[in-house]
Write a protein that holds these residues in place. Structure first.
Motif, PDB file in Angstrom:
ATOM      1  N   LYS A  41      10.144  -7.616   0.124  1.00 37.90           N
ATOM      2  CA  LYS A  41       9.467  -7.663  -1.338  1.00 37.90           C
ATOM      3  C   LYS A  41       7.982  -8.025  -1.161  1.00 37.90           C
ATOM      4  O   LYS A  41       7.723  -9.168  -0.412  1.00 37.90           O
ATOM      5  N   GLY A  42       7.180  -7.358  -1.372  1.00 33.07           N
ATOM      6  CA  GLY A  42       5.810  -7.995  -1.187  1.00 33.07           C
ATOM      7  C   GLY A  42       4.555  -6.962  -0.665  1.00 33.07           C
ATOM      8  O   GLY A  42       5.038  -5.764  -0.514  1.00 33.07           O
ATOM      9  N   SER A  43       3.622  -7.606  -0.293  1.00 33.69           N
ATOM     10  CA  SER A  43       2.451  -6.592   0.387  1.00 33.69           C
ATOM     11  C   SER A  43       2.891  -5.976   1.642  1.00 33.69           C
ATOM     12  O   SER A  43       3.763  -6.741   2.432  1.00 33.69           O
TER      13      SER A  43
ATOM     14  N   SER B 155       1.271  -4.203  -8.349  1.00 31.11           N
ATOM     15  CA  SER B 155       0.702  -5.242  -7.739  1.00 31.11           C
ATOM     16  C   SER B 155       1.353  -5.554  -6.236  1.00 31.11           C
ATOM     17  O   SER B 155       2.524  -5.418  -6.132  1.00 31.11           O
ATOM     18  N   PRO B 156       0.344  -5.920  -5.368  1.00 33.12           N
ATOM     19  CA  PRO B 156       1.039  -6.153  -3.768  1.00 33.12           C
ATOM     20  C   PRO B 156       2.093  -7.129  -3.998  1.00 33.12           C
ATOM     21  O   PRO B 156       3.314  -6.700  -3.136  1.00 33.12           O
ATOM     22  N   GLU B 157       2.462  -8.238  -4.498  1.00 35.09           N
ATOM     23  CA  GLU B 157       3.473  -9.143  -4.506  1.00 35.09           C
ATOM     24  C   GLU B 157       4.679  -8.706  -5.144  1.00 35.09           C
ATOM     25  O   GLU B 157       5.817  -9.029  -4.963  1.00 35.09           O
ATOM     26  N   LYS B 158       4.502  -7.308  -5.862  1.00 32.15           N
ATOM     27  CA  LYS B 158       5.814  -6.752  -6.425  1.00 32.15           C
ATOM     28  C   LYS B 158       6.442  -5.619  -5.579  1.00 32.15           C
ATOM     29  O   LYS B 158       7.156  -4.856  -6.127  1.00 32.15           O
TER      30      LYS B 158
ATOM     31  N   LEU C 170       9.687   2.039  -2.296  1.00 29.42           N
ATOM     32  CA  LEU C 170      10.427   2.148  -3.550  1.00 29.42           C
ATOM     33  C   LEU C 170       9.396   1.889  -4.801  1.00 29.42           C
ATOM     34  O   LEU C 170      10.035   2.039  -5.856  1.00 29.42           O
ATOM     35  N   SER C 171       8.311   1.442  -4.585  1.00 29.19           N
ATOM     36  CA  SER C 171       7.126   1.018  -5.713  1.00 29.19           C
ATOM     37  C   SER C 171       5.984   2.085  -5.528  1.00 29.19           C
ATOM     38  O   SER C 171       5.632   2.455  -4.052  1.00 29.19           O
ATOM     39  N   ASP C 172       5.305   2.171  -6.327  1.00 26.91           N
ATOM     40  CA  ASP C 172       4.094   3.137  -6.160  1.00 26.91           C
ATOM     41  C   ASP C 172       2.953   2.139  -5.922  1.00 26.91           C
ATOM     42  O   ASP C 172       2.574   1.256  -6.742  1.00 26.91           O
ATOM     43  N   ALA C 173       2.307   2.136  -4.651  1.00 25.16           N
ATOM     44  CA  ALA C 173       1.356   1.076  -4.346  1.00 25.16           C
ATOM     45  C   ALA C 173       0.054   1.269  -5.353  1.00 25.16           C
ATOM     46  O   ALA C 173      -0.794   0.284  -5.432  1.00 25.16           O
ATOM     47  N   ARG C 174       0.120   2.509  -5.628  1.00 25.55           N
ATOM     48  CA  ARG C 174      -1.289   2.793  -6.890  1.00 25.55           C
ATOM     49  C   ARG C 174      -1.134   1.950  -8.132  1.00 25.55           C
ATOM     50  O   ARG C 174      -2.117   1.862  -8.830  1.00 25.55           O
ATOM     51  N   ARG C 175       0.430   1.746  -8.493  1.00 24.81           N
ATOM     52  CA  ARG C 175       0.468   1.270  -9.756  1.00 24.81           C
ATOM     53  C   ARG C 175       1.214  -0.235  -9.826  1.00 24.81           C
ATOM     54  O   ARG C 175       1.342  -0.789 -10.757  1.00 24.81           O
TER      55      ARG C 175
END
Length: 85
Positions: free
Chosen positions: A29-31, A70-73, A63-68
């Motif tokens: 989880k995170g950047s 925030s880095p910490e999430k 699992l996350s879209d880095a374009r949408r």
């Protein structure tokens, strides 16, 4: 699904399974810049359990879209091959 998506590449999809050996994985989880902390934790754990890493390659599942997001999430599954010593 094919009715809703006319993409012709759907005809090329194949499902299967294969044996690729033992692995360790972790949800980071995170950047992306802080992934080394998670890899260090994984290396420490496998050493305590009597395993060692095979090679330096690893897999990342985003699992996350880095374009949408925030880095910490950001959430990324980190995985690499191991062998019992």
């Amino acid at each position: 699904m094919k009715r809703n998506n006319p993409n012709q590449m759907l005809n090329n999809i194949q499902f299967g399974s294969f044996k690729d050996g033992e692995r360790i994985q972790m949800l980071h989880k995170g950047s992306f810049d802080s992934e080394n902390v998670s890899f260090d934790k994984m290396e420490t754990l496998i050493a305590k359990m009597g395993y060692s890493r095979i090679g330096k390659n690893h897999k990342e599942i985003y699992l996350s879209d880095a374009r949408r997001t925030s880095p910490e999430k950001l959430r990324t599954v980190l995985r690499f091959r191991v062998i019992k010593q």
